[in-house]
Scaffold this motif. Structure first.
Motif, PDB file in Angstrom:
ATOM      1  N   THR A   1       5.219   1.023   5.518  1.00  0.00           N
ATOM      2  CA  THR A   1       4.682   1.017   4.160  1.00  0.00           C
ATOM      3  C   THR A   1       5.809   1.044   3.136  1.00  0.00           C
ATOM      4  N   ASP A   2       5.445   0.866   1.884  1.00  0.00           N
ATOM      5  CA  ASP A   2       6.437   0.963   0.805  1.00  0.00           C
ATOM      6  C   ASP A   2       7.045   2.365   0.736  1.00  0.00           C
ATOM      7  N   SER A   3       6.239   3.375   1.032  1.00  0.00           N
ATOM      8  CA  SER A   3       6.770   4.739   1.020  1.00  0.00           C
ATOM      9  C   SER A   3       7.821   4.921   2.111  1.00  0.00           C
ATOM     10  N   VAL A   4       7.580   4.329   3.271  1.00  0.00           N
ATOM     11  CA  VAL A   4       8.581   4.382   4.348  1.00  0.00           C
ATOM     12  C   VAL A   4       9.857   3.684   3.893  1.00  0.00           C
ATOM     13  N   GLU A   5       9.717   2.526   3.256  1.00  0.00           N
ATOM     14  CA  GLU A   5      10.885   1.798   2.764  1.00  0.00           C
ATOM     15  C   GLU A   5      11.641   2.624   1.727  1.00  0.00           C
ATOM     16  N   ASP A   6      10.911   3.342   0.885  1.00  0.00           N
ATOM     17  CA  ASP A   6      11.569   4.203  -0.105  1.00  0.00           C
ATOM     18  C   ASP A   6      12.397   5.285   0.581  1.00  0.00           C
ATOM     19  N   PHE A   7      11.842   5.882   1.644  1.00  0.00           N
ATOM     20  CA  PHE A   7      12.574   6.952   2.327  1.00  0.00           C
ATOM     21  C   PHE A   7      13.765   6.380   3.098  1.00  0.00           C
TER      22      PHE A   7
ATOM     23  N   LYS B   1      18.206  17.669   1.926  1.00  0.00           N
ATOM     24  CA  LYS B   1      18.919  16.838   0.938  1.00  0.00           C
ATOM     25  C   LYS B   1      18.148  15.572   0.620  1.00  0.00           C
ATOM     26  N   TRP B   2      17.460  15.006   1.630  1.00  0.00           N
ATOM     27  CA  TRP B   2      16.685  13.787   1.398  1.00  0.00           C
ATOM     28  C   TRP B   2      15.388  14.104   0.668  1.00  0.00           C
ATOM     29  N   VAL B   3      14.818  15.245   0.949  1.00  0.00           N
ATOM     30  CA  VAL B   3      13.597  15.655   0.255  1.00  0.00           C
ATOM     31  C   VAL B   3      13.870  15.856  -1.236  1.00  0.00           C
TER      32      VAL B   3
ATOM     33  N   ASP C   1       0.841  -1.191   0.000  1.00  0.00           N
ATOM     34  CA  ASP C   1       0.000   0.000   0.000  1.00  0.00           C
ATOM     35  C   ASP C   1       0.876   1.240   0.000  1.00  0.00           C
ATOM     36  N   VAL C   2       0.680   2.107  -0.976  1.00  0.00           N
ATOM     37  CA  VAL C   2       1.454   3.335  -1.086  1.00  0.00           C
ATOM     38  C   VAL C   2       0.515   4.514  -0.849  1.00  0.00           C
ATOM     39  N   SER C   3       0.823   5.344   0.114  1.00  0.00           N
ATOM     40  CA  SER C   3      -0.010   6.489   0.426  1.00  0.00           C
ATOM     41  C   SER C   3       0.012   7.468  -0.736  1.00  0.00           C
ATOM     42  N   PRO C   4      -1.100   8.248  -0.905  1.00  0.00           N
ATOM     43  CA  PRO C   4      -1.106   9.253  -1.965  1.00  0.00           C
ATOM     44  C   PRO C   4      -0.064  10.337  -1.736  1.00  0.00           C
ATOM     45  N   SER C   5       0.379  10.485  -0.498  1.00  0.00           N
ATOM     46  CA  SER C   5       1.473  11.401  -0.188  1.00  0.00           C
ATOM     47  C   SER C   5       2.274  10.809   0.958  1.00  0.00           C
ATOM     48  N   PHE C   6       3.499  11.282   1.109  1.00  0.00           N
ATOM     49  CA  PHE C   6       4.349  10.817   2.205  1.00  0.00           C
ATOM     50  C   PHE C   6       4.504  11.971   3.185  1.00  0.00           C
TER      51      PHE C   6
ATOM     52  N   GLU D   1      13.042  13.809  -6.854  1.00  0.00           N
ATOM     53  CA  GLU D   1      13.602  13.362  -8.123  1.00  0.00           C
ATOM     54  C   GLU D   1      13.177  11.936  -8.454  1.00  0.00           C
ATOM     55  N   ARG D   2      13.160  11.075  -7.435  1.00  0.00           N
ATOM     56  CA  ARG D   2      12.871   9.656  -7.681  1.00  0.00           C
ATOM     57  C   ARG D   2      11.379   9.353  -7.718  1.00  0.00           C
ATOM     58  N   LEU D   3      10.596  10.066  -6.917  1.00  0.00           N
ATOM     59  CA  LEU D   3       9.173   9.747  -6.781  1.00  0.00           C
ATOM     60  C   LEU D   3       8.328  11.002  -7.002  1.00  0.00           C
ATOM     61  N   PRO D   4       8.380  11.560  -8.200  1.00  0.00           N
ATOM     62  CA  PRO D   4       7.625  12.797  -8.446  1.00  0.00           C
ATOM     63  C   PRO D   4       6.122  12.618  -8.333  1.00  0.00           C
ATOM     64  N   GLY D   5       5.641  11.400  -8.438  1.00  0.00           N
ATOM     65  CA  GLY D   5       4.207  11.152  -8.344  1.00  0.00           C
ATOM     66  C   GLY D   5       3.694  10.990  -6.928  1.00  0.00           C
ATOM     67  N   VAL D   6       4.589  11.008  -5.950  1.00  0.00           N
ATOM     68  CA  VAL D   6       4.181  10.870  -4.545  1.00  0.00           C
ATOM     69  C   VAL D   6       4.637  12.128  -3.801  1.00  0.00           C
ATOM     70  N   PRO D   7       3.759  13.098  -3.616  1.00  0.00           N
ATOM     71  CA  PRO D   7       4.162  14.337  -2.933  1.00  0.00           C
ATOM     72  C   PRO D   7       4.638  14.069  -1.507  1.00  0.00           C
ATOM     73  N   LEU D   8       5.686  14.779  -1.117  1.00  0.00           N
ATOM     74  CA  LEU D   8       6.193  14.683   0.251  1.00  0.00           C
ATOM     75  C   LEU D   8       5.833  15.972   0.986  1.00  0.00           C
ATOM     76  N   THR D   9       5.114  15.828   2.094  1.00  0.00           N
ATOM     77  CA  THR D   9       4.738  16.985   2.905  1.00  0.00           C
ATOM     78  C   THR D   9       5.592  17.020   4.163  1.00  0.00           C
ATOM     79  N   LEU D  10       6.138  18.197   4.463  1.00  0.00           N
ATOM     80  CA  LEU D  10       7.033  18.389   5.598  1.00  0.00           C
ATOM     81  C   LEU D  10       6.343  19.209   6.678  1.00  0.00           C
ATOM     82  N   THR D  11       6.496  18.788   7.937  1.00  0.00           N
ATOM     83  CA  THR D  11       5.945  19.538   9.056  1.00  0.00           C
ATOM     84  C   THR D  11       6.966  19.556  10.183  1.00  0.00           C
TER      85      THR D  11
END
Length: 263
Positions: free
Chosen positions: A182-188, A22-24, A5-10, A29-39
């Motif tokens: 999740t897969d998104s966590v594994e990607d990060f 630097k990680w963002v 399961d991949v969230s619509p955003s990370f 670059e690698r996952l332009p289709g999965v927006p990353l929101t920072l808080t």
């Protein structure tokens, strides 16, 4: 929640002073289709946000509860003492705790250093935040001991800092709820660990199809095909000069010398 399961955003939270830029950039670059929101959140609040599902992962300050969180330590910061620019300790390159014995050492409520015994003299009241403590240092009320990143975050032209040896240090880690890998966590995780874009470590490796397996196991490559064709031609194929039938494999002998003259 595990698996594919991949969230619509990370959603990534981070503690003050931590620099996730630097990680963002690599993520975008690698996952332009999965927006990353920072808080950015106070260091003490990151754990609750993660457990409540309000964030997928966090760049947090250790320690964290390892019974519910997975964590990957990233780096440990240098501890410094923040003082006015005209303070006596600015005459040295490094400060020892005993050098602060006569100083009022401010201890904000959001302090991230695990002190057993705070050096110097305590203030009458603890400042609510590190930002408040910095204001008091600028006013000449006392000095402040913090990780280097927080000294830089709250930098002022009238203040400076010096390394403080033999003091507690703050470590930064990537943390997430163990039950929500999740897969998104594994990607990060792969990004902060410096894995290449083609690395599949930590992700489910796709299984090859039956056709791919057959091609991999049984289909010869071009080099093998060409080599076989050459061997076939050498053995008497239509395109080569082979052995003559019925000669036992011996080529026809041609007579040497001049032809006989007739009698």
């Amino acid at each position: 929640m595990t698996g594919s399961d991949v969230s619509p955003s990370f959603r990534l939270v981070y503690a003050p002073g931590v620099m996730p830029g630097k990680w963002v950039r690599v993520w975008n670059e690698r996952l332009p289709g999965v927006p990353l929101t920072l808080t950015q959140v106070p260091a003490a609040e990151a754990g609750d946000l993660l457990l409540n599902g309000d964030a997928d992962a966090g760049l947090v300050r250790l320690p964290v509860d390892r019974t519910v969180f997975s964590a990957i330590p990233l780096y440990t910061e240098q501890t410094v003492v923040v003082v006015p620019k005209d303070h006596l300790v600015t005459a040295v390159d490094e400060v020892a705790p005993e050098d602060l014995a006569d100083e009022i050492v401010l201890h904000p409520l959001d302090d991230v250093l695990m002190w057993e015994t705070l050096p110097g003299k305590p203030a009458l009241e603890r400042p609510a935040t590190t930002a408040d403590a910095v204001q008091l240092v600028a006013a000449g009320i006392g000095v402040l001991v913090v990780p280097l990143s927080l000294a830089r975050l709250h930098h002022r032209k009238d203040l400076t800092h010096r390394p403080l040896r033999d003091a507690p240090e703050s470590s930064v880690a990537l943390a997430w709820p163990e039950a929500a890998t999740t897969d998104s966590v594994e990607d990060f995780i792969g990004i902060v660990r410096g894995r290449t874009v083609n690395s599949t470590r930590g992700r489910t490796r796709p299984q090859p199809s039956a056709q791919e397996k057959q091609e991999k196991q049984g289909k010869p490559g071009r080099a093998a095909e060409k080599g076989g064709a050459r061997r076939q031609q050498t053995a008497g194929g239509p395109a080569g000069r082979g052995r003559r039938k019925g000669t036992g494999g011996t080529p026809k002998n041609l007579r040497r010398g001049k032809p006989r003259r007739g009698s």
